[in-house]
Design a protein around this motif. Sequence first.
Motif, mmCIF file in Angstrom:
data_model
loop_
_atom_site.group_PDB
_atom_site.id
_atom_site.type_symbol
_atom_site.label_atom_id
_atom_site.label_comp_id
_atom_site.label_asym_id
_atom_site.label_seq_id
_atom_site.Cartn_x
_atom_site.Cartn_y
_atom_site.Cartn_z
ATOM 1 N N MET A 18 0.828 -1.213 0.000
ATOM 2 C CA MET A 18 0.000 0.000 0.000
ATOM 3 C C MET A 18 0.856 1.253 0.000
ATOM 4 N N LYS A 19 1.961 1.227 0.727
ATOM 5 C CA LYS A 19 2.868 2.373 0.774
ATOM 6 C C LYS A 19 3.771 2.440 -0.456
ATOM 7 N N GLY A 20 3.754 1.381 -1.255
ATOM 8 C CA GLY A 20 4.590 1.361 -2.448
ATOM 9 C C GLY A 20 6.052 1.095 -2.144
ATOM 10 N N LYS A 48 4.238 -0.864 -9.817
ATOM 11 C CA LYS A 48 4.260 -0.657 -8.360
ATOM 12 C C LYS A 48 3.089 0.210 -7.919
ATOM 13 N N ASP A 49 2.810 1.284 -8.685
ATOM 14 C CA ASP A 49 1.690 2.155 -8.341
ATOM 15 C C ASP A 49 0.367 1.406 -8.446
ATOM 16 N N SER A 102 -0.038 -0.832 -5.490
ATOM 17 C CA SER A 102 -0.334 -0.029 -4.304
ATOM 18 C C SER A 102 -1.793 0.394 -4.286
ATOM 19 N N ASN A 114 -4.724 -0.642 -1.617
ATOM 20 C CA ASN A 114 -5.491 0.370 -0.899
ATOM 21 C C ASN A 114 -6.986 0.166 -1.096
#
Length: 352
Positions: free
Chosen positions: A17-19, A90-91, A94, A98
Amino acid sequence: MNNSEIFAARLKNARVMKGFSMDELVSKLGNTISKMTISKYEKCQLAPNSSIIISLAKTLNQPVDYFFRPFTMKIDSIRFRKLKSRLSAKDEKSIKENIADLIERYINIEEVCTASVKFESPFDDEIFSFEQIKKSAILLRKKWNIGTDGIVNVIDLLEEHGIKVLEIEAPESFDGLSSLVNNLYPVIVLNKNFQSERKRFTVLHELSHLIFSFAKSVNENEEEKLCNLFASEMLILESVFKKLFGESRHDISYQELKSIQMQYGISCDALMYKAKSCGYISEQRYKTYCIQKNRNREFKNLVEKSIYPEEESTRFTRLVYNALSNELITVSKAASLLHQSVEQVREDLVLV
């Protein structure tokens, strides 16, 4: 799942979630533990002590309770449209994590409050033309009892009709996206850093992706244009726009645009594009407007200034505090759902 398995899964989810990669998490922790140790935590091969759990919680911006919260539902699918491929892998991971986390918490509190809202698209016919979109905007306004006035709060309106809105920190290149999670729960994700007018337009653009089935003859670019038209029409109907502007003209003053922007929450750029699309100004006049924006920074700042009140998703938080004030959940449970500390929840809980 036992507590160790829950912790392992939650740790990985929080990191994604934080990447953060494992190496990045190690760096954020000041290299106090190794990448191998993180890997063993996530594979449920090693259990951290309490001090490390607290450090992980602070670094990943999660309450400690989060890491031991049982999974109440399984997220089987979160699908993004291909046009959003500009997101890095990655985004995308994430954002998906979320969404999964929000949906899990959202459904949980809806069940506690018996406040679930079933989502159903009010449209069955395939969409392929601008005229269909215009008629659909009028029909949806009638179905949702909006009338022809400006929509005070677009995000609240959508959440009242079963659509969950999530705002995230994201790069400038990311506007928003929509997804039907588990083919059941409609979710719209917005860039929380954007101005109110842009959020309102984006959330309605994404709504159209959820409620319409587009004909196979409509390609992705055409679909985006149809969705933009729907957002514009939902914010201000063409018939209302024409009444406000009167006859076609060569020029439009900023004060006219500003007045409509304040009342309907639609940007000057969107209004000028609508004026061109409706034939109120010529194609050349619209191009002149765009050129002036590019050449004159002062003018650009003026017409792009946000003047409509900020909007944000509040329904989830309201449900949590409703359950807390009615003693349906504990303060600890509320803190876990809100991803806040117990102290913060107690501070925010003001009974009147």
